[in-house]
Design a protein around this motif. Sequence first.
Motif, mmCIF file in Angstrom:
data_model
loop_
_atom_site.group_PDB
_atom_site.id
_atom_site.type_symbol
_atom_site.label_atom_id
_atom_site.label_comp_id
_atom_site.label_asym_id
_atom_site.label_seq_id
_atom_site.Cartn_x
_atom_site.Cartn_y
_atom_site.Cartn_z
ATOM 1 N N LEU A 183 -27.466 -31.049 -44.697
ATOM 2 C CA LEU A 183 -28.916 -31.745 -44.721
ATOM 3 C C LEU A 183 -29.845 -31.172 -45.665
ATOM 4 O O LEU A 183 -30.777 -31.870 -46.340
ATOM 5 C CB LEU A 183 -29.232 -31.773 -43.360
ATOM 6 C CG LEU A 183 -28.536 -32.886 -42.386
ATOM 7 C CD1 LEU A 183 -29.181 -32.669 -40.987
ATOM 8 C CD2 LEU A 183 -28.719 -34.384 -42.676
ATOM 9 N N MET A 184 -30.080 -29.755 -45.585
ATOM 10 C CA MET A 184 -30.851 -29.094 -46.349
ATOM 11 C C MET A 184 -30.758 -29.196 -47.746
ATOM 12 O O MET A 184 -31.679 -29.727 -48.560
ATOM 13 C CB MET A 184 -30.984 -27.427 -46.021
ATOM 14 C CG MET A 184 -31.642 -27.160 -44.753
ATOM 15 S SD MET A 184 -33.430 -27.424 -44.658
ATOM 16 C CE MET A 184 -33.977 -25.972 -45.886
ATOM 17 N N ARG B 231 -31.180 -36.729 -35.218
ATOM 18 C CA ARG B 231 -30.187 -37.999 -35.162
ATOM 19 C C ARG B 231 -28.880 -37.563 -35.423
ATOM 20 O O ARG B 231 -28.016 -38.400 -35.409
ATOM 21 C CB ARG B 231 -30.741 -38.795 -36.089
ATOM 22 C CG ARG B 231 -32.061 -39.646 -35.678
ATOM 23 C CD ARG B 231 -32.201 -40.922 -36.509
ATOM 24 N NE ARG B 231 -32.655 -40.532 -37.662
ATOM 25 C CZ ARG B 231 -34.053 -40.275 -38.156
ATOM 26 N NH1 ARG B 231 -34.960 -40.472 -37.137
ATOM 27 N NH2 ARG B 231 -34.323 -39.980 -39.397
ATOM 28 N N THR B 232 -28.651 -36.347 -36.077
ATOM 29 C CA THR B 232 -27.446 -35.630 -36.236
ATOM 30 C C THR B 232 -26.666 -34.741 -35.577
ATOM 31 O O THR B 232 -25.469 -34.753 -35.463
ATOM 32 C CB THR B 232 -27.589 -34.996 -37.853
ATOM 33 O OG1 THR B 232 -28.418 -35.763 -38.656
ATOM 34 C CG2 THR B 232 -26.309 -34.630 -38.568
ATOM 35 N N MET B 233 -27.670 -34.044 -34.794
ATOM 36 C CA MET B 233 -27.079 -32.804 -33.918
ATOM 37 C C MET B 233 -28.194 -32.404 -32.992
ATOM 38 O O MET B 233 -29.245 -33.050 -32.839
ATOM 39 C CB MET B 233 -26.759 -31.637 -34.901
ATOM 40 C CG MET B 233 -28.157 -31.120 -35.264
ATOM 41 S SD MET B 233 -27.615 -29.767 -36.400
ATOM 42 C CE MET B 233 -27.610 -30.724 -37.977
ATOM 43 N N PRO B 234 -27.591 -31.683 -31.692
ATOM 44 C CA PRO B 234 -28.503 -31.340 -30.853
ATOM 45 C C PRO B 234 -29.429 -30.395 -31.489
ATOM 46 O O PRO B 234 -29.264 -29.285 -32.304
ATOM 47 C CB PRO B 234 -27.628 -30.459 -29.788
ATOM 48 C CG PRO B 234 -26.073 -31.190 -30.031
ATOM 49 C CD PRO B 234 -26.233 -31.549 -31.345
ATOM 50 N N VAL B 235 -30.926 -30.521 -31.015
ATOM 51 C CA VAL B 235 -31.872 -29.464 -31.641
ATOM 52 C C VAL B 235 -32.807 -28.552 -30.559
ATOM 53 O O VAL B 235 -33.062 -29.635 -29.640
ATOM 54 C CB VAL B 235 -32.709 -30.281 -32.696
ATOM 55 C CG1 VAL B 235 -33.753 -29.285 -33.093
ATOM 56 C CG2 VAL B 235 -31.991 -30.692 -33.705
ATOM 57 N N THR B 236 -32.777 -27.655 -30.816
ATOM 58 C CA THR B 236 -33.591 -26.830 -29.698
ATOM 59 C C THR B 236 -34.613 -26.117 -30.332
ATOM 60 O O THR B 236 -34.345 -25.378 -31.417
ATOM 61 C CB THR B 236 -32.609 -25.775 -28.947
ATOM 62 O OG1 THR B 236 -31.487 -26.530 -28.255
ATOM 63 C CG2 THR B 236 -33.510 -25.177 -27.837
ATOM 64 N N VAL B 237 -35.745 -26.285 -29.866
ATOM 65 C CA VAL B 237 -37.073 -25.760 -30.549
ATOM 66 C C VAL B 237 -37.572 -24.593 -29.567
ATOM 67 O O VAL B 237 -37.858 -24.730 -28.461
ATOM 68 C CB VAL B 237 -37.974 -26.773 -30.704
ATOM 69 C CG1 VAL B 237 -39.271 -26.245 -31.304
ATOM 70 C CG2 VAL B 237 -37.534 -27.766 -31.642
ATOM 71 N N LEU C 250 -37.060 -32.092 -42.076
ATOM 72 C CA LEU C 250 -35.923 -32.627 -41.364
ATOM 73 C C LEU C 250 -36.123 -32.581 -39.802
ATOM 74 O O LEU C 250 -35.667 -33.303 -39.093
ATOM 75 C CB LEU C 250 -34.855 -31.872 -41.685
ATOM 76 C CG LEU C 250 -34.168 -31.800 -43.042
ATOM 77 C CD1 LEU C 250 -33.240 -30.725 -43.456
ATOM 78 C CD2 LEU C 250 -33.722 -33.040 -43.396
ATOM 79 N N LEU C 251 -36.937 -31.610 -39.351
ATOM 80 C CA LEU C 251 -37.055 -31.360 -38.095
ATOM 81 C C LEU C 251 -38.128 -32.455 -37.450
ATOM 82 O O LEU C 251 -37.851 -33.228 -36.608
ATOM 83 C CB LEU C 251 -37.766 -29.928 -37.913
ATOM 84 C CG LEU C 251 -38.306 -29.740 -36.474
ATOM 85 C CD1 LEU C 251 -37.174 -29.775 -35.235
ATOM 86 C CD2 LEU C 251 -38.989 -28.367 -36.316
ATOM 87 N N HIS C 252 -39.333 -32.562 -38.015
ATOM 88 C CA HIS C 252 -40.252 -33.425 -37.267
ATOM 89 C C HIS C 252 -39.979 -35.094 -37.821
ATOM 90 O O HIS C 252 -40.757 -35.785 -37.180
ATOM 91 C CB HIS C 252 -41.613 -33.003 -38.107
ATOM 92 C CG HIS C 252 -42.052 -31.656 -37.605
ATOM 93 N ND1 HIS C 252 -42.104 -31.312 -36.084
ATOM 94 C CD2 HIS C 252 -42.362 -30.442 -38.152
ATOM 95 C CE1 HIS C 252 -42.488 -29.947 -36.134
ATOM 96 N NE2 HIS C 252 -42.685 -29.605 -37.285
ATOM 97 N N SER C 253 -39.404 -35.117 -38.590
ATOM 98 C CA SER C 253 -39.082 -36.566 -39.100
ATOM 99 C C SER C 253 -37.874 -37.190 -38.152
ATOM 100 O O SER C 253 -37.719 -38.260 -37.940
ATOM 101 C CB SER C 253 -38.468 -36.888 -40.472
ATOM 102 O OG SER C 253 -37.214 -36.105 -40.564
ATOM 103 N N GLY C 254 -37.264 -36.235 -37.408
ATOM 104 C CA GLY C 254 -36.273 -36.534 -36.457
ATOM 105 C C GLY C 254 -34.894 -36.482 -37.067
ATOM 106 O O GLY C 254 -33.748 -37.056 -36.330
ATOM 107 N N ILE C 255 -34.722 -36.399 -38.449
ATOM 108 C CA ILE C 255 -33.431 -36.526 -38.884
ATOM 109 C C ILE C 255 -32.520 -35.501 -38.319
ATOM 110 O O ILE C 255 -31.363 -35.950 -38.101
ATOM 111 C CB ILE C 255 -33.772 -36.039 -40.343
ATOM 112 C CG1 ILE C 255 -34.420 -37.176 -41.207
ATOM 113 C CG2 ILE C 255 -32.321 -35.928 -41.291
ATOM 114 C CD1 ILE C 255 -34.678 -37.031 -42.490
ATOM 115 N N LEU C 256 -32.789 -34.280 -38.125
ATOM 116 C CA LEU C 256 -31.950 -33.213 -37.533
ATOM 117 C C LEU C 256 -31.380 -33.801 -36.238
ATOM 118 O O LEU C 256 -30.290 -33.770 -35.653
ATOM 119 C CB LEU C 256 -32.629 -31.947 -37.495
ATOM 120 C CG LEU C 256 -32.923 -30.962 -38.392
ATOM 121 C CD1 LEU C 256 -33.460 -29.639 -38.030
ATOM 122 C CD2 LEU C 256 -31.523 -30.779 -38.933
#
Length: 295
Positions: free
Chosen positions: A191-192, A224-230, A216-222
């Motif tokens: 994605l990057m 929509r592709t995978m689990p994301v933990t902040v 990628l993080l703040h647009s929600g693209i990440l």
Amino acid sequence: MHQAPFEAPPSLPAWHAHDDSGPDLVMGLAAGYHYGDVRPFVRSLEETGFSGHCVLFVSPTTRGLQEIAAHGVRLIPFERAAPCSHLPYNALRYTLYRDYLASASCRYRRILITDVRDVVFQHNPFDFRWAAGINVTLEDRRMNIGRCPYMTRWITGHLGDDALRSLHAQPISCSGTTAGCHSGMTAYLQLMLDRLLPFVPANGMAGYDQGVHNFLLHSGILARTMPVTVHDNTGPVLTLGYVEGTPPHDEQGHVAPLPHAERPPYIVHQYDRKPELFRALRARYAPPRKHRSGG
């Protein structure tokens, strides 16, 4: 530490916290550095008892290769090649990381991609239970994307004014420390790269990968592709660039927990922004050589 739960949309496949049984991997770029630059990184990682793989990509101008390798680091030489020869190192590294994982002889349990020159480890980074998918870390919340001159330049210069307007009020996530499982990291790197290219060289854009990471993080693209933990800046990684003052630390440079943190950080990033801490860590990990008098 603040670890936000992730609820996967129905369209995402199941991600398991420990779906890979292989070793852990730390991966970074040491282009143009000398051993003194890299020594705090490799020595501090060594001292944590880390037993996984550490891979550093080195350029023809990296010096002290034997000394670096003596810390159990695998060094992989690279040279700029088309079609990525025009990319700044900060962006080029994502192609190196992706290609390494694509050709790896094993599947890694957890992977940390990290800056090198300004990072030290206070604990084994994989003693922290990174969640499945991808883990991103925030900088100090008192600074946001729209007020940071570097983020403004990188986002508008590569993604345009509309992208900056959409991200203006968001906190900054540091692309220099990102962790995940093998499948999550592979997807993140692709994605990057999909948005790092095409790139038109311009002055002051060496760190534009940070802009892409935050988009990628703040647009929600990440998500929509995978689990994301902040993870907040009081979590496993402490990024010091926008932290006010010098964090509490002892004479050896061990950084104490920040307010509201459960324990000291596993990783300290951008320690060179704090002169007192920088001097303590350099004295510990890279003391000046003593010159022998003649006679």
